[in-house]
Design a protein around this motif. Structure first.
Motif, PDB file in Angstrom:
ATOM      1  N   THR A 165       0.824  -1.211   0.000  1.00  0.00           N
ATOM      2  CA  THR A 165       0.000   0.000   0.000  1.00  0.00           C
ATOM      3  C   THR A 165       0.854   1.255   0.000  1.00  0.00           C
ATOM      4  O   THR A 165       0.607   2.200  -0.767  1.00  0.00           O
ATOM      5  N   VAL A 166       1.883   1.282   0.859  1.00  0.00           N
ATOM      6  CA  VAL A 166       2.778   2.443   0.923  1.00  0.00           C
ATOM      7  C   VAL A 166       3.475   2.667  -0.412  1.00  0.00           C
ATOM      8  O   VAL A 166       3.544   3.795  -0.921  1.00  0.00           O
ATOM      9  N   ILE A 167       3.983   1.588  -1.001  1.00  0.00           N
ATOM     10  CA  ILE A 167       4.705   1.698  -2.266  1.00  0.00           C
ATOM     11  C   ILE A 167       3.788   2.211  -3.380  1.00  0.00           C
ATOM     12  O   ILE A 167       4.159   3.111  -4.144  1.00  0.00           O
ATOM     13  N   ILE A 168       2.599   1.656  -3.470  1.00  0.00           N
ATOM     14  CA  ILE A 168       1.665   2.061  -4.531  1.00  0.00           C
ATOM     15  C   ILE A 168       1.242   3.520  -4.358  1.00  0.00           C
ATOM     16  O   ILE A 168       1.213   4.296  -5.328  1.00  0.00           O
ATOM     17  N   VAL A 169       0.927   3.927  -3.134  1.00  0.00           N
ATOM     18  CA  VAL A 169       0.507   5.312  -2.879  1.00  0.00           C
ATOM     19  C   VAL A 169       1.637   6.287  -3.221  1.00  0.00           C
ATOM     20  O   VAL A 169       1.410   7.316  -3.885  1.00  0.00           O
ATOM     21  N   LEU A 170       2.855   5.981  -2.788  1.00  0.00           N
ATOM     22  CA  LEU A 170       3.983   6.874  -3.059  1.00  0.00           C
ATOM     23  C   LEU A 170       4.242   7.000  -4.554  1.00  0.00           C
ATOM     24  O   LEU A 170       4.461   8.107  -5.071  1.00  0.00           O
ATOM     25  N   TYR A 171       4.202   5.884  -5.274  1.00  0.00           N
ATOM     26  CA  TYR A 171       4.509   5.946  -6.700  1.00  0.00           C
ATOM     27  C   TYR A 171       3.360   6.507  -7.519  1.00  0.00           C
ATOM     28  O   TYR A 171       3.583   7.046  -8.609  1.00  0.00           O
ATOM     29  N   MET A 172       2.148   6.414  -7.041  1.00  0.00           N
ATOM     30  CA  MET A 172       1.059   7.132  -7.704  1.00  0.00           C
ATOM     31  C   MET A 172       1.278   8.631  -7.596  1.00  0.00           C
ATOM     32  O   MET A 172       1.089   9.370  -8.573  1.00  0.00           O
ATOM     33  N   ARG A 173       1.700   9.072  -6.419  1.00  0.00           N
ATOM     34  CA  ARG A 173       2.001  10.488  -6.224  1.00  0.00           C
ATOM     35  C   ARG A 173       3.190  10.921  -7.086  1.00  0.00           C
ATOM     36  O   ARG A 173       3.157  11.972  -7.726  1.00  0.00           O
ATOM     37  N   VAL A 174       4.233  10.081  -7.126  1.00  0.00           N
ATOM     38  CA  VAL A 174       5.403  10.381  -7.947  1.00  0.00           C
ATOM     39  C   VAL A 174       5.018  10.445  -9.424  1.00  0.00           C
ATOM     40  O   VAL A 174       5.465  11.322 -10.161  1.00  0.00           O
ATOM     41  N   PHE A 175       4.173   9.527  -9.850  1.00  0.00           N
ATOM     42  CA  PHE A 175       3.751   9.506 -11.249  1.00  0.00           C
ATOM     43  C   PHE A 175       2.998  10.779 -11.614  1.00  0.00           C
ATOM     44  O   PHE A 175       3.238  11.375 -12.678  1.00  0.00           O
ATOM     45  N   VAL A 176       2.102  11.221 -10.751  1.00  0.00           N
ATOM     46  CA  VAL A 176       1.336  12.443 -11.023  1.00  0.00           C
ATOM     47  C   VAL A 176       2.258  13.648 -11.131  1.00  0.00           C
ATOM     48  O   VAL A 176       2.151  14.463 -12.056  1.00  0.00           O
ATOM     49  N   VAL A 177       3.201  13.772 -10.189  1.00  0.00           N
ATOM     50  CA  VAL A 177       4.138  14.894 -10.212  1.00  0.00           C
ATOM     51  C   VAL A 177       5.048  14.813 -11.431  1.00  0.00           C
ATOM     52  O   VAL A 177       5.343  15.832 -12.071  1.00  0.00           O
ATOM     53  N   ALA A 178       5.504  13.602 -11.773  1.00  0.00           N
ATOM     54  CA  ALA A 178       6.391  13.437 -12.923  1.00  0.00           C
ATOM     55  C   ALA A 178       5.687  13.842 -14.216  1.00  0.00           C
ATOM     56  O   ALA A 178       6.287  14.486 -15.086  1.00  0.00           O
ATOM     57  N   VAL A 179       4.430  13.470 -14.362  1.00  0.00           N
ATOM     58  CA  VAL A 179       3.676  13.842 -15.559  1.00  0.00           C
ATOM     59  C   VAL A 179       3.505  15.353 -15.640  1.00  0.00           C
ATOM     60  O   VAL A 179       3.669  15.965 -16.714  1.00  0.00           O
ATOM     61  N   SER A 180       3.196  15.981 -14.506  1.00  0.00           N
ATOM     62  CA  SER A 180       3.031  17.438 -14.502  1.00  0.00           C
ATOM     63  C   SER A 180       4.336  18.141 -14.829  1.00  0.00           C
ATOM     64  O   SER A 180       4.360  19.148 -15.547  1.00  0.00           O
TER      65      SER A 180
END
Length: 290
Positions: A165-180
């Motif tokens: 859960t921690v890994i998925i939540v962190l990388y979802m956040r990273v993915f959103v920021v990376a796309v922006s």
């Protein structure tokens, strides 16, 4: 699998320890992961082959030690992946505070706590077989381990549900920021030279995030089958049919060096220095291989 995991991880461990240019917070976490993968290939893989395919001839004490090391190294590997995810999250989502929040000293302390926690937890989890080696065996040459339903549930929560859960939540956040950030770079591609150099920095961070993202995705792909199987069979650790999913998890230690070789230029340069024996030359530890 065993030989490749040991050799490749030994190369990573040797040069990450030797080269001072690579002593960064992110590489310290990779070094800790390399240690856990190296031990997995050196100790756990051969022992699992012996336990699942032949008669266990090493005695009850070594059987207990095997289960202790299995839990210890596996927990440490999971902890290292979580720490790598946190490091990537801070680097991408809060880059201004990264130098102060992810210092070498703090990362070293986190790695030490990760291994200490893994050792402490594995001591509690395998306490029965450590106190009474062979207590669960029904015949000579058997090496089995049983845990209570409560222990299985706790292990499932602490080392599957929570870290995933921690890994998925962190990388979802990273993915959103990376796309922006990628969109921002495309929209400002014609700006001044200073902005262009900043874009190059962002590109480097995005590449690092993509690399660590691949590392984590591969880890989860190798890690999840065993715990999914354990949901169906609570005695999966002793089930010969489960050996396949166990080796899928161990296979992750072979895949990580291939990921390094594909995405990290310093790894390819380090392997070249080691294979050509240039590592024995003077001041090689100060060489810039980035």
């Amino acid at each position: 699998m065993t030989v490749s995991a040991v050799i490749l991880k030994l190369l990573i461990y040797s040069f990450l320890s030797y080269s001072r240019k690579l002593h960064t917070p992110s590489n310290i976490l990779l070094l800790s992961l390399a240690v856990s993968d190296f031990l997995m290939g050196l100790l756990l893989m051969p022992a699992e082959i012996l336990r699942s395919m032949t008669c266990w001839v090493l005695g009850d004490l070594m059987c207990s030690v095997y289960f202790f090391l299995n839990v210890n190294i596996t927990c440490a590997s999971i902890g290292n992946i979580v720490l790598i995810s946190v490091d990537c999250y801070v680097a991408i989502c809060d880059p201004l505070h990264y130098p102060t929040r992810m210092t070498v000293a703090k990362v070293k302390l986190s790695v030490c706590l990760c291994w200490f926690y893994s050792t402490f937890y594995s001591s509690l989890y395998t306490k029965n077989v450590l106190i009474e080696p062979g207590g669960y065996n029904s015949c000579y040459g058997e090496c089995v381990f049983f845990s209570s339903d409560i222990a299985v549930i706790v292990d499932l929560v602490l080392f599957f549900i929570l870290p995933v859960t921690v890994i998925i939540v962190l990388y979802m956040r990273v993915f959103v920021v990376a796309v922006s950030q990628a969109r921002a770079m495309r929209s400002h591609v014609t700006e001044v030279t200073l902005q262009r150099s900043l874009n190059q920095t962002n590109k480097s961070e995005l590449k690092a995030a993509r690399t660590l993202g691949v590392l984590v995705v591969v880890f989860l792909a190798c890690y999840c089958p065993f715990y999914c199987y354990s949901l169906v069979d609570e005695n999966a650790v002793n089930d010969p049919a489960a050996s396949f999913v166990v080796f899928i998890f161990y296979f992750n230690s072979c895949l990580n060096p291939l990921i390094y070789a594909r995405f990290y230029p310093w790894f390819r340069n380090a392997v070249k220095l080691i294979v050509t024996l240039q590592i024995f030359k003077h001041n090689t530890c100060e060489a810039n291989i980035m």
